[in-house]
Design a protein around this motif. Structure first.
Motif, PDB file in Angstrom:
ATOM      1  N   MET A   1       0.986  -1.171  -0.321  1.00 16.05           N
ATOM      2  CA  MET A   1       0.295   0.219  -0.055  1.00 16.05           C
ATOM      3  C   MET A   1       1.104   0.970   0.254  1.00 16.05           C
ATOM      4  SD  MET A   1      -2.942   0.955   2.610  1.00 16.05           S
ATOM      5  CE  MET A   1      -3.827  -0.300   2.214  1.00 16.05           C
ATOM      6  N   CYS A   2       0.940   2.432  -0.892  1.00 14.34           N
ATOM      7  CA  CYS A   2       1.316   3.563  -1.215  1.00 14.34           C
ATOM      8  C   CYS A   2       0.404   4.743  -0.686  1.00 14.34           C
ATOM      9  CB  CYS A   2       2.404   3.502  -2.432  1.00 14.34           C
ATOM     10  SG  CYS A   2       3.284   1.889  -2.631  1.00 14.34           S
ATOM     11  N   SER A   3       1.090   5.801  -0.565  1.00 11.96           N
ATOM     12  CA  SER A   3      -0.012   7.134   0.177  1.00 11.96           C
ATOM     13  C   SER A   3       0.032   7.645  -1.069  1.00 11.96           C
ATOM     14  CB  SER A   3       0.380   7.396   0.769  1.00 11.96           C
ATOM     15  OG  SER A   3       2.060   7.665   0.804  1.00 11.96           O
ATOM     16  N   GLN A  13      10.630   8.617 -10.968  1.00 19.50           N
ATOM     17  CA  GLN A  13       9.148   8.470  -9.963  1.00 19.50           C
ATOM     18  C   GLN A  13       9.246   7.504  -8.426  1.00 19.50           C
ATOM     19  OE1 GLN A  13       5.866   6.546 -12.227  1.00 19.50           O
ATOM     20  NE2 GLN A  13       5.828   5.281  -9.823  1.00 19.50           N
ATOM     21  N   CYS A  14       8.780   8.286  -7.870  1.00 22.76           N
ATOM     22  CA  CYS A  14       8.567   8.910  -6.176  1.00 22.76           C
ATOM     23  C   CYS A  14       7.972   8.384  -5.516  1.00 22.76           C
ATOM     24  CB  CYS A  14       9.507   9.660  -5.389  1.00 22.76           C
ATOM     25  SG  CYS A  14      10.682  10.066  -3.875  1.00 22.76           S
ATOM     26  N   THR A  15       7.577   7.173  -4.562  1.00 27.05           N
ATOM     27  CA  THR A  15       6.157   6.595  -3.975  1.00 27.05           C
ATOM     28  C   THR A  15       7.251   6.655  -2.779  1.00 27.05           C
ATOM     29  OG1 THR A  15       5.981   4.864  -5.493  1.00 27.05           O
ATOM     30  CG2 THR A  15       4.464   4.925  -3.893  1.00 27.05           C
ATOM     31  N   LEU A  16       5.958   7.429  -1.854  1.00 23.19           N
ATOM     32  CA  LEU A  16       6.244   7.593  -0.517  1.00 23.19           C
ATOM     33  C   LEU A  16       4.854   6.813   0.057  1.00 23.19           C
ATOM     34  CD1 LEU A  16       5.874  11.690  -0.181  1.00 23.19           C
ATOM     35  CD2 LEU A  16       7.644  10.077  -0.651  1.00 23.19           C
ATOM     36  N   ALA A  17       5.524   5.485   1.265  1.00 23.40           N
ATOM     37  CA  ALA A  17       5.258   4.070   1.466  1.00 23.40           C
ATOM     38  C   ALA A  17       4.511   4.767   2.936  1.00 23.40           C
ATOM     39  CB  ALA A  17       5.897   3.460   1.681  1.00 23.40           C
ATOM     40  N   GLU A  18       3.031   4.799   2.992  1.00 25.59           N
ATOM     41  CA  GLU A  18       2.487   4.814   4.141  1.00 25.59           C
ATOM     42  C   GLU A  18       2.515   3.981   4.906  1.00 25.59           C
ATOM     43  OE1 GLU A  18      -2.669   5.213   5.598  1.00 25.59           O
ATOM     44  OE2 GLU A  18      -1.359   4.345   3.792  1.00 25.59           O
ATOM     45  N   GLY A  19       3.366   2.842   4.871  1.00 24.67           N
ATOM     46  CA  GLY A  19       3.719   1.792   6.293  1.00 24.67           C
ATOM     47  C   GLY A  19       5.228   1.754   5.284  1.00 24.67           C
ATOM     48  N   PRO A  20       5.771   0.605   5.992  1.00 19.62           N
ATOM     49  CA  PRO A  20       6.613   0.032   6.094  1.00 19.62           C
ATOM     50  C   PRO A  20       7.485  -0.777   3.746  1.00 19.62           C
ATOM     51  CG  PRO A  20       5.972  -1.737   7.258  1.00 19.62           C
ATOM     52  CD  PRO A  20       5.206  -0.469   7.755  1.00 19.62           C
ATOM     53  N   LEU A 137      10.359   5.361  -0.918  1.00 18.70           N
ATOM     54  CA  LEU A 137      10.827   6.238   0.798  1.00 18.70           C
ATOM     55  C   LEU A 137       9.749   5.870   2.102  1.00 18.70           C
ATOM     56  CD1 LEU A 137      10.572   9.940  -0.527  1.00 18.70           C
ATOM     57  CD2 LEU A 137      12.686   8.144  -0.721  1.00 18.70           C
ATOM     58  N   SER A 138      10.624   4.889   2.610  1.00 17.88           N
ATOM     59  CA  SER A 138       9.289   5.170   3.911  1.00 17.88           C
ATOM     60  C   SER A 138      10.534   5.021   5.242  1.00 17.88           C
ATOM     61  CB  SER A 138       9.171   2.932   3.887  1.00 17.88           C
ATOM     62  OG  SER A 138       8.762   3.124   5.618  1.00 17.88           O
ATOM     63  N   ARG A 139       9.916   4.773   6.162  1.00 16.91           N
ATOM     64  CA  ARG A 139      10.699   5.216   7.958  1.00 16.91           C
ATOM     65  C   ARG A 139      11.158   3.939   7.987  1.00 16.91           C
ATOM     66  NH1 ARG A 139       8.909  10.173   9.730  1.00 16.91           N
ATOM     67  NH2 ARG A 139       7.007  10.671   9.375  1.00 16.91           N
ATOM     68  N   ARG A 414       9.281  13.311   2.815  1.00 11.89           N
ATOM     69  CA  ARG A 414       8.729  14.197   1.570  1.00 11.89           C
ATOM     70  C   ARG A 414      10.224  13.021   0.460  1.00 11.89           C
ATOM     71  NH1 ARG A 414      12.336  18.634   1.603  1.00 11.89           N
ATOM     72  NH2 ARG A 414      13.321  19.034   3.658  1.00 11.89           N
ATOM     73  N   PRO A 415       9.716  13.797  -0.863  1.00 10.58           N
ATOM     74  CA  PRO A 415      10.611  13.097  -1.538  1.00 10.58           C
ATOM     75  C   PRO A 415      12.025  14.638  -2.040  1.00 10.58           C
ATOM     76  CG  PRO A 415       8.525  13.881  -2.734  1.00 10.58           C
ATOM     77  CD  PRO A 415       8.354  13.906  -0.822  1.00 10.58           C
ATOM     78  N   PRO A 416      12.366  14.144  -2.080  1.00 10.30           N
ATOM     79  CA  PRO A 416      13.509  15.040  -2.683  1.00 10.30           C
ATOM     80  C   PRO A 416      12.696  16.743  -3.467  1.00 10.30           C
ATOM     81  CG  PRO A 416      14.720  13.682  -3.218  1.00 10.30           C
ATOM     82  CD  PRO A 416      13.479  13.369  -3.391  1.00 10.30           C
ATOM     83  N   LEU A 417      13.162  18.108  -3.367  1.00  6.37           N
ATOM     84  CA  LEU A 417      12.651  19.242  -4.353  1.00  6.37           C
ATOM     85  C   LEU A 417      13.076  19.513  -5.269  1.00  6.37           C
ATOM     86  CD1 LEU A 417      12.311  21.476  -1.062  1.00  6.37           C
ATOM     87  CD2 LEU A 417      10.386  20.736  -2.415  1.00  6.37           C
ATOM     88  N   GLN A 418      13.182  19.230  -6.129  1.00  9.92           N
ATOM     89  CA  GLN A 418      13.466  19.825  -7.566  1.00  9.92           C
ATOM     90  C   GLN A 418      15.160  21.335  -7.206  1.00  9.92           C
ATOM     91  OE1 GLN A 418      12.809  18.875 -10.764  1.00  9.92           O
ATOM     92  NE2 GLN A 418      10.678  17.906  -8.868  1.00  9.92           N
ATOM     93  N   GLY A 419      15.400  20.498  -8.022  1.00 13.54           N
ATOM     94  CA  GLY A 419      16.979  21.758  -7.907  1.00 13.54           C
ATOM     95  C   GLY A 419      17.770  21.164  -6.941  1.00 13.54           C
ATOM     96  N   ALA A 420      17.105  20.471  -5.497  1.00 17.53           N
ATOM     97  CA  ALA A 420      17.854  20.372  -4.409  1.00 17.53           C
ATOM     98  C   ALA A 420      18.704  18.648  -4.844  1.00 17.53           C
ATOM     99  CB  ALA A 420      16.941  19.491  -2.958  1.00 17.53           C
TER     100      ALA A 420
END
Length: 425
Positions: A1-3, A13-20, A137-139, A414-420
């Motif tokens: 499950m991804c947020s 493409q950067c997917t923020l995972a809701e859980g592990p 990405l996940s904690r 959060r994913p990296p900002l544009q230019g970061a």
């Protein structure tokens, strides 16, 4: 499950995972995902193959059955169907895995081999890059690829000049493909013994290389699982006493295995398993074929020739094929960067039962050297630990004032900002 999905600074493409994030959809990955789901925690399961339990589906031989009775091979929260036999076949085990995933709503993202995973301190999260170019990405990161992720291939001098077929047991399906051949089987563990036995059943002539000492035990004693007997005795007796009982029973039932070239280690079978992970062989018929001369036992290989092999005792033999029954190994060092949890060989730094948790939200499951029972233990512990952090984080997010332990990472993910810089997630 991804947020949600965004793009990082490199346009990936950067997917923020809701859980592990759970890497691996074998029994270990499914077990921890199921335990998490049972506690209300979603997870993102990444799997390089296109099915669950890919090792069982694609890298096992046709006649494989569980070596232990099914009650010792169940995953948490769901047992085998009542109609399954005492020792389920590989096809029955795969069916159990698929039913297990369905019951707990586990939907792995298939075809996502992990190229690299590393903890980003700036963003306070794990950054997992798949070979497809996607970033997750996940904690929390749960390593569930296990001890048997890739074939272990030994270095045999001269193997490259052998003119016949060379395969690892991960590619072996049936002895019917070797009918009438002289086959050199390198390795005398459970796989080496069973492959040699299967070759005999299909009228091949196996020669099994025994490089080291090995414990051979009967699979059952008077109709009762030898492993089950050992587990029951360990509740009441010291480990060394249980080993002595097992070896006495093995001598009565199987005789002196030293006489057929299978020397026993000085350390008892259970003690050896716990200290090194070396599993005793549970005999299902191969020993009788060794005594009958249908399976020849040979010493270690000195060198492979174009037509066969020379052995350490000076003997030589011609072979049509060589089968490497040399086991598997962890692939963790090839993709996990950093962290304190694993050795350079890809195994936990701490012995069971303390090797399941590292720092920065890193976990491991399926590396206990204790089979599916060890997997279940780790999966339950991991799910409870992450669930506590998950509940605590949810309360904090609601401003509820909680006494629960805070999650290890407080900054918003959060994913990296544009230019970061790409690492600054």
């Amino acid at each position: 499950m991804c947020s949600r999905t965004e793009r990082d600074a490199e346009g990936l493409q950067c997917t923020l995972a809701e859980g592990p994030i759970v890497v691996g959809a074998g029994p270990s990955g499914l077990a921890v995902a199921a335990c998490l789901a049972n506690l209300g925690v979603p997870s993102t399961v990444l799997e390089k193959a296109h099915c669950v339990a890919s090792l069982w589906q694609h890298r096992t031989y046709d006649r494989l059955k569980l070596h232990l009775p099914k009650q010792f091979c169940e995953l948490p929260l769901m047992g085998f169907p009542a109609g399954f036999p005492k020792y389920p076949s590989k096809h029955q085990f795969v069916a159990y895995m698929e039913a297990y995933a369905a019951r707990f709503g586990i939907r792995p993202i298939f075809g996502r081999a992990v190229e690299v995973a590393e903890f980003d301190a700036a963003g306070c999260c794990w950054r997992v890059v798949a070979q497809t170019g996607e970033v997750f990405l996940s904690r929390w990161l749960v390593v569930a690829t296990g001890e048997n992720a890739q074939p272990n291939t030994p270095e045999l001098p001269g193997l490259e000049r052998f003119g016949g077929r060379v395969i690892h047991t991960s590619s072996y399906k049936s002895g019917r493909d070797f009918r009438g051949e002289n086959v050199l089987v390198v390795g005398c563990g459970n796989s080496g013994m069973e492959v040699s036995f299967d070759l005999c059943r299909h009228y091949a002539r196996p020669h099994m290389v025994v490089r080291n000492s090995v414990h051979v035990l009967p699979r059952e004693v008077l109709g009762v699982s030898t492993f089950g007997i050992a587990m029951a005795l360990l509740k009441w007796l010291p480990l060394k006493a249980v080993d002595r009982i097992l070896l006495a029973a093995a001598h009565i039932i199987l005789g002196d295995t030293d006489r057929v070239g299978l020397r026993r280690p000085k350390t008892g079978p259970i003690e050896l398993k716990n200290s090194t992970g070396k599993t005793p062989v549970l005999d299902v018929g191969a020993l009788a074929h060794i005594r009958a001369g249908k399976i020849k036992v040979t010493q270690g290989v000195k060198e492979v020739t174009r037509t066969g092999a020379r052995f350490l005792d000076g003997a030589e033999g011609d072979f049509d094929s060589i089968i490497l029954a040399t086991g598997y190994k962890s692939n963790v060092p090839s993709w996990l960067k950093g962290g304190d949890l694993f050795t350079k060989e890809g195994l936990p730094n701490k012995p069971f039962p303390n090797g399941w948790r590292g720092e920065d939200g890193l976990y491991s499951v399926g590396f206990t050297m204790r089979g599916l029972q060890g997997t279940s233990s780790d999966a339950i512990n991991i799910a409870a630990d992450i669930s506590e952090q998950w509940r605590s984080g949810a309360v904090i997010a609601q401003g509820g004032g909680s006494t629960h332990r805070r999650p290890h990472c407080q900054r918003p993910l959060r994913p990296p900002l544009q230019g970061a810089p790409a690492a600054a997630v």
